[in-house]
Design a protein around this motif. Structure first.
Motif, PDB file in Angstrom:
ATOM      1  N   ASN A 227       0.822  -1.214   0.000  1.00 51.60           N
ATOM      2  CA  ASN A 227       0.000   0.000   0.000  1.00 51.60           C
ATOM      3  C   ASN A 227       0.855   1.262   0.000  1.00 51.60           C
ATOM      4  OD1 ASN A 227      -2.357  -1.363  -0.062  1.00 51.60           O
ATOM      5  ND2 ASN A 227      -2.912  -1.058   2.086  1.00 51.60           N
ATOM      6  N   LYS A 230       1.842   1.623  -3.463  1.00 51.47           N
ATOM      7  CA  LYS A 230       0.704   1.833  -4.373  1.00 51.47           C
ATOM      8  C   LYS A 230       0.096   3.227  -4.223  1.00 51.47           C
ATOM      9  CE  LYS A 230      -2.930  -1.013  -3.903  1.00 51.47           C
ATOM     10  NZ  LYS A 230      -3.691  -2.271  -3.972  1.00 51.47           N
ATOM     11  N   TYR A 231       0.053   3.721  -2.976  1.00 45.84           N
ATOM     12  CA  TYR A 231      -0.647   4.989  -2.747  1.00 45.84           C
ATOM     13  C   TYR A 231       0.303   6.180  -2.552  1.00 45.84           C
ATOM     14  CZ  TYR A 231      -4.555   1.840  -2.429  1.00 45.84           C
ATOM     15  OH  TYR A 231      -5.475   0.876  -2.734  1.00 45.84           O
ATOM     16  N   ASP A 255       4.647   6.413   4.230  1.00 52.61           N
ATOM     17  CA  ASP A 255       4.828   6.817   2.829  1.00 52.61           C
ATOM     18  C   ASP A 255       4.614   8.315   2.708  1.00 52.61           C
ATOM     19  OD1 ASP A 255       1.958   7.494   2.006  1.00 52.61           O
ATOM     20  OD2 ASP A 255       1.710   5.454   2.787  1.00 52.61           O
ATOM     21  N   TYR A 273     -13.437  -2.299   1.744  1.00 51.75           N
ATOM     22  CA  TYR A 273     -13.570  -0.843   1.696  1.00 51.75           C
ATOM     23  C   TYR A 273     -12.424  -0.224   0.906  1.00 51.75           C
ATOM     24  CZ  TYR A 273     -14.862   3.831   2.993  1.00 51.75           C
ATOM     25  OH  TYR A 273     -15.269   5.135   2.921  1.00 51.75           O
ATOM     26  N   ARG A 274     -12.749   0.633  -0.052  1.00 55.28           N
ATOM     27  CA  ARG A 274     -11.754   1.373  -0.820  1.00 55.28           C
ATOM     28  C   ARG A 274     -12.186   2.825  -0.877  1.00 55.28           C
ATOM     29  NH1 ARG A 274      -9.656  -0.200  -6.062  1.00 55.28           N
ATOM     30  NH2 ARG A 274      -7.708   0.339  -5.037  1.00 55.28           N
ATOM     31  N   LEU A 275     -11.230   3.720  -0.831  1.00 55.41           N
ATOM     32  CA  LEU A 275     -11.557   5.143  -0.880  1.00 55.41           C
ATOM     33  C   LEU A 275     -12.042   5.528  -2.277  1.00 55.41           C
ATOM     34  CD1 LEU A 275     -10.171   5.584   1.895  1.00 55.41           C
ATOM     35  CD2 LEU A 275      -9.077   7.568   0.901  1.00 55.41           C
ATOM     36  N   GLY A 285      -7.105  -2.795  -6.747  1.00 57.64           N
ATOM     37  CA  GLY A 285      -7.178  -3.369  -5.395  1.00 57.64           C
ATOM     38  C   GLY A 285      -8.524  -4.006  -5.129  1.00 57.64           C
ATOM     39  N   THR A 286      -8.611  -4.705  -4.000  1.00 51.73           N
ATOM     40  CA  THR A 286      -9.858  -5.394  -3.640  1.00 51.73           C
ATOM     41  C   THR A 286     -10.445  -4.871  -2.328  1.00 51.73           C
ATOM     42  OG1 THR A 286      -8.504  -7.036  -2.526  1.00 51.73           O
ATOM     43  CG2 THR A 286      -9.291  -7.602  -4.722  1.00 51.73           C
ATOM     44  N   GLY A 287      -9.652  -4.113  -1.579  1.00 51.39           N
ATOM     45  CA  GLY A 287     -10.127  -3.659  -0.274  1.00 51.39           C
ATOM     46  C   GLY A 287     -10.013  -4.753   0.774  1.00 51.39           C
ATOM     47  N   LEU A 290      -6.081  -4.247   4.037  1.00 52.04           N
ATOM     48  CA  LEU A 290      -6.058  -3.700   5.398  1.00 52.04           C
ATOM     49  C   LEU A 290      -6.993  -4.459   6.333  1.00 52.04           C
ATOM     50  CD1 LEU A 290      -5.805   0.143   4.827  1.00 52.04           C
ATOM     51  CD2 LEU A 290      -4.038  -1.441   5.583  1.00 52.04           C
TER      52      LEU A 290
END
Ligand code: ADP
Length: 325
Positions: A227, A230-231, A255, A273-275, A285-287, A290
């Motif tokens: 993550n 990725k973010y 990060d 859950y994904r933003l 992603g799949t959420g 985390l």
């Protein structure tokens, strides 16, 4: 999706109507019995002889009987009502849980299909290119590297799916003494090989030991590192520190990305859950990542939280309360 929501609405409506009917029938039954009770007593009172010297006692006895019967009907009615309501609540919750589970599984299937298709398509295309064309060594290496990256993503995704299914089934996991410093070091070396463009700010305390499952803890560390990469923008630094402090083991992965808004900090650990929305998202992603991290942390007596990094970005902190003993 719409048809399903309509079906759920219809079922819920039918359920409430049925419940209302049952409760109304019960109330009606009680009123009927009361009415009969009153009629019967009135009839028996009318049969009493007024001149009888024991008339007042007999009258009193009849009224007492009527009251006893009323109390009996009321008691039975209340017990029935309680049983019906408890049963209804159980049923309602079971049905809702079933629907939620079904929805979750559908979401999972959608996310997985989406997530699986891209790496498979990319890997297939790369391999076909390698097979059909005589490429120079640099191009060949680049294609192989890209294919490997996609295969790694597939591998991580398969691991996440498998482990979340196992954890949800309540499958027990290993509890062995682990050199957590080594485990984090191995993950870091894998990630820094894959992302040589990043600056890795690493500070690991040696011989940090934990008791737990090495596979699960690797997934936890890898998901957080994944993550962080990725973010955050390409080339930006990623931090990783591991310390022992006051009987606790603390892992921090940071990060320099956009960070996570305050209102979303609690939600990102929820399953799937994904933003943002499908339209605004640019990352894959799949959420699940985390969600798994939190679950694995909890299973290892650890607490995971996210805070803001300075000047921007996120810091994920995992505090293990009970290290190896
Ligand atoms: P996924 O990455 O597959 O979407 P995760 O469960 O790992 O699922 O993360 C859930 C969401 O939390 C992500 O979709 C992303 O919006 C947000 N998120 C996770 N890690 C970070 C991070 N380091 N920086 C910013 N946002 C993050």
């Amino acid at each position: 999706m719409n048809a399903k929501r309509k079906r759920l609405l219809n079922i819920t409506l039918l359920y409430w109507l049925l419940l209302l009917y049952i409760v109304a029938a019960l109330v009606f039954w009680y009123l009927e019995l009361e009415e009969q009770n009153l009629q019967m007593i009135s009839h028996r009172i009318s049969e009493l002889v007024h001149d009888d010297p024991s008339y007042p006692e007999k009258l009193q006895a009849l009224w007492s009987e009527k009251q006893r019967k009323s109390a009996q009907y009321l008691g039975e009615g209340v017990v029935f009502l309680a049983v019906i309501i408890i049963g209804a609540v159980f049923m309602y919750r079971a049905v809702r849980r079933q629907f939620a589970l079904q929805r979750q599984q559908e979401n999972l299937m959608m996310a997985i299909t989406h997530e699986l298709k891209t790496p498979i398509a990319v890997a297939k295309l790369n391999l076909e290119t390698l097979q059909r064309h005589q490429l120079d060594e640099t191009k060949r290496q680049k294609l192989i590297q890209m294919t490997l990256q996609e295969t790694n993503r597939l591998n991580a995704l398969a691991g996440n799916i498998l482990v979340s299914a196992q954890l949800e089934e309540g499958k027990s996991f290993a509890r062995e003494e682990i050199d957590f410093s080594d485990l984090v070091k191995n993950s870091l070396s894998e990630f820094s090989n894959r992302h040589p463009d990043r600056t890795w700010n690493v500070s690991l305390q040696e011989d940090t030991e934990l008791r737990g499952d090495p596979l699960l803890l690797t997934i936890l560390v890898n998901n957080l590192l994944e993550n962080a990469i990725k973010y955050s923008p390409p080339g930006s630094p990623v931090g990783c520190s591991l310390q022992k402090a006051g009987g606790q083991v603390v892992l921090r992965i940071s990060d320099a990305g956009a960070g996570i808004p305050q209102t979303e900090k609690g939600r990102i650990f929820r399953k799937f859950y994904r933003l943002g929305s499908e339209q605004t998202r640019t990352t894959k992603g799949t959420g699940l990542g985390l969600y798994l991290c939190r679950k694995i942390a909890a299973d290892h007596h650890a607490h995971i939280k996210v805070t803001d990094n300075t000047p921007h970005g996120s810091v994920f902190t995992v505090k293990f309360e009970k290290p190896a003993h």
